[in-house]
Design a protein around this motif. Structure first.
Motif, PDB file in Angstrom:
ATOM      1  N   UNK A  13      90.744 -53.985 -53.368  1.00  0.00           N
ATOM      2  CA  UNK A  13      91.581 -54.800 -52.495  1.00  0.00           C
ATOM      3  C   UNK A  13      90.969 -54.803 -51.108  1.00  0.00           C
ATOM      4  N   UNK A  14      91.749 -55.112 -50.097  1.00  0.00           N
ATOM      5  CA  UNK A  14      91.237 -55.169 -48.720  1.00  0.00           C
ATOM      6  C   UNK A  14      90.666 -53.823 -48.305  1.00  0.00           C
ATOM      7  N   UNK A  15      91.393 -52.732 -48.606  1.00  0.00           N
ATOM      8  CA  UNK A  15      90.949 -51.395 -48.221  1.00  0.00           C
ATOM      9  C   UNK A  15      89.671 -51.002 -48.964  1.00  0.00           C
ATOM     10  N   UNK A  16      89.652 -51.214 -50.275  1.00  0.00           N
ATOM     11  CA  UNK A  16      88.477 -50.879 -51.070  1.00  0.00           C
ATOM     12  C   UNK A  16      87.252 -51.668 -50.661  1.00  0.00           C
ATOM     13  N   UNK A  17      87.463 -52.960 -50.376  1.00  0.00           N
ATOM     14  CA  UNK A  17      86.343 -53.798 -49.938  1.00  0.00           C
ATOM     15  C   UNK A  17      85.797 -53.347 -48.590  1.00  0.00           C
ATOM     16  N   UNK A  18      86.678 -52.883 -47.695  1.00  0.00           N
ATOM     17  CA  UNK A  18      86.216 -52.425 -46.383  1.00  0.00           C
ATOM     18  C   UNK A  18      85.358 -51.171 -46.517  1.00  0.00           C
ATOM     19  N   UNK A  19      85.716 -50.298 -47.448  1.00  0.00           N
ATOM     20  CA  UNK A  19      84.896 -49.104 -47.703  1.00  0.00           C
ATOM     21  C   UNK A  19      83.538 -49.523 -48.254  1.00  0.00           C
ATOM     22  N   UNK A  20      83.578 -50.437 -49.206  1.00  0.00           N
ATOM     23  CA  UNK A  20      82.348 -50.920 -49.828  1.00  0.00           C
ATOM     24  C   UNK A  20      81.398 -51.521 -48.796  1.00  0.00           C
ATOM     25  N   UNK A  21      81.925 -52.332 -47.894  1.00  0.00           N
ATOM     26  CA  UNK A  21      81.101 -52.939 -46.842  1.00  0.00           C
ATOM     27  C   UNK A  21      80.537 -51.866 -45.909  1.00  0.00           C
ATOM     28  N   UNK A  22      81.331 -50.821 -45.655  1.00  0.00           N
ATOM     29  CA  UNK A  22      80.869 -49.740 -44.792  1.00  0.00           C
ATOM     30  C   UNK A  22      79.733 -48.937 -45.398  1.00  0.00           C
ATOM     31  N   UNK A  23      79.639 -48.954 -46.732  1.00  0.00           N
ATOM     32  CA  UNK A  23      78.586 -48.212 -47.428  1.00  0.00           C
ATOM     33  C   UNK A  23      77.338 -49.067 -47.676  1.00  0.00           C
ATOM     34  N   UNK A  24      77.409 -50.344 -47.283  1.00  0.00           N
ATOM     35  CA  UNK A  24      76.370 -51.309 -47.632  1.00  0.00           C
ATOM     36  C   UNK A  24      74.970 -50.863 -47.240  1.00  0.00           C
ATOM     37  N   UNK A  25      74.800 -50.371 -46.033  1.00  0.00           N
ATOM     38  CA  UNK A  25      73.462 -50.036 -45.536  1.00  0.00           C
ATOM     39  C   UNK A  25      73.132 -48.547 -45.650  1.00  0.00           C
ATOM     40  N   UNK A  26      73.969 -47.817 -46.380  1.00  0.00           N
ATOM     41  CA  UNK A  26      73.744 -46.385 -46.536  1.00  0.00           C
ATOM     42  C   UNK A  26      73.015 -46.104 -47.853  1.00  0.00           C
ATOM     43  N   UNK A  27      72.335 -44.982 -47.906  1.00  0.00           N
ATOM     44  CA  UNK A  27      71.577 -44.641 -49.107  1.00  0.00           C
ATOM     45  C   UNK A  27      72.496 -43.931 -50.111  1.00  0.00           C
ATOM     46  N   UNK A  28      73.380 -44.697 -50.711  1.00  0.00           N
ATOM     47  CA  UNK A  28      74.304 -44.168 -51.725  1.00  0.00           C
ATOM     48  C   UNK A  28      74.373 -45.140 -52.893  1.00  0.00           C
ATOM     49  N   UNK A  29      74.667 -44.591 -54.069  1.00  0.00           N
ATOM     50  CA  UNK A  29      74.975 -45.417 -55.229  1.00  0.00           C
ATOM     51  C   UNK A  29      76.485 -45.588 -55.278  1.00  0.00           C
ATOM     52  N   UNK A  30      76.930 -46.787 -55.617  1.00  0.00           N
ATOM     53  CA  UNK A  30      78.370 -47.069 -55.653  1.00  0.00           C
ATOM     54  C   UNK A  30      78.785 -47.539 -57.042  1.00  0.00           C
ATOM     55  N   UNK A  31      79.771 -46.843 -57.600  1.00  0.00           N
ATOM     56  CA  UNK A  31      80.407 -47.278 -58.837  1.00  0.00           C
ATOM     57  C   UNK A  31      81.769 -47.848 -58.459  1.00  0.00           C
TER      58      UNK A  31
END
Length: 222
Positions: A13-31
Motif C-alpha cells: 500500500x502507500x506505506x509499503x511502497x514508500x519503504x520500497x522507494x526508500x530502499x531503491x538505491x541501497x544495496x539490498x535484496x527485496x522480497x
C-alpha cells in the motif's frame, strides 16, 4: 566484504511502497508480497523477488524464501488477524527482525505479544516528527523511531569541518551515534567511514540520538 541484506515487505500500500522507494538505491535484496499483480509489476525494477498472493499463507511465505530475510516489514495494518498471522509465520520461519505497522495502541500490544520486534504507528510517529521539526525551525530533520529514540539529519556544523570523528568525540560530547552522511539532500547515504574520517563542508549528517539531547544539536547549529 559486506553480505548483501535481504528485506521483506508484506503489503504494498502507500506505506509499503514508500519503504520500497526508500530502499531503491541501497544495496539490498527485496522480497515483496502483495495481492495486487499491478502493484508488483509497477515495482519490478526495484523488487528482487515479487510474489502475488496472500502473505498470511505460511506456505507462500516459505516458498518466497521469507525465512532468509534479515528484516520483514508487515506494511499493512488493515486487519489485526492478518498482521498477527504474518508476525507469527515470519517468526516461525526464522526471521530475525519483524516490524509491523498498526493503527492503534491495542493492536500494537497484541503484535508485541505474538513476537513483533518493533511495532509502529506511522500517523503518531509522523506527528511527533513534525512537531520537532517545527520546534527546531527546520534546521534539524527529526524522524521518531520510538518514544525516546530519534534519527536526526542536519547540515554539518561549522565547528566540525576539517576535524575527524575521533577528534570531535561526538558520542561523548553530544550523545550522537553517527550512521552516515549525504553530499546533498537528494543523494544516497554514505555509511562506509571510520573514526579518522574528516568532515568536509556542505554535507548532511545523519545520526541516532535520544529525544532529550536534541537541544544540544540545536545549540551546536546556532
Amino acid at each position: 566484504m559486506m553480505v548483501q541484506r535481504t528485506i521483506g515487505i508484506l503489503g504494498l500500500g502507500i506505506f509499503g511502497q514508500s519503504i520500497l522507494k526508500g530502499l531503491k538505491d541501497q544495496e539490498v535484496d527485496v522480497i515483496a508480497i502483495d495481492d495486487h499483480v499491478e502493484v508488483i509489476n509497477q515495482y519490478e525494477s526495484i523488487i528482487t523477488t515479487g510474489i502475488v498472493g496472500d502473505f498470511t499463507d505460511i506456505e507462500l511465505l516459505d516458498a518466497a524464501d521469507i525465512g532468509n530475510c534479515d528484516t520483514v516489514v508487515i506494511a499493512t495494518g488493515e486487519s489485526l488477524e492478518s498482521s498477527v498471522l504474518a508476525v507469527m509465520h515470519c517468526k516461525a520461519l526464522g526471521v530475525e527482525r519483524v516490524i509491523a505497522k498498526v493503527k492503534n495502541e491495542v493492536t500494537k500490544e497484541v503484535l508485541e505479544k505474538v513476537g513483533a520486534d518493533l511495532v509502529i504507528l506511522p500517523e503518531v510517529e509522523a506527528g511527533r516528527s513534525l512537531a520537532k521539526m517545527i520546534l527546531f525551525q527546520h534546521t534539524i530533520e527529526v524522524f521518531q523511531l520510538d518514544e525516546e529514540v530519534v534519527v536526526v539529519e542536519f547540515m554539518v556544523p561549522t565547528a566540525w569541518i576539517g576535524k575527524s570523528i575521533r577528534e570531535l568525540a561526538v558520542r561523548n560530547q553530544y550523545q550522537l551515534n553517527i550512521i552516515g552522511y549525504r553530499n546533498a539532500e537528494d543523494q544516497p547515504l554514505q555509511s562506509q567511514f571510520g573514526p579518522d574520517f574528516v568532515w568536509p563542508a556542505d554535507v548532511r549528517v545523519m545520526a541516532v540520538t535520544d529525544n532529550q539531547y536534541l537541544e544540544r544539536i540545536q545549540d551546536l547549529l546556532d
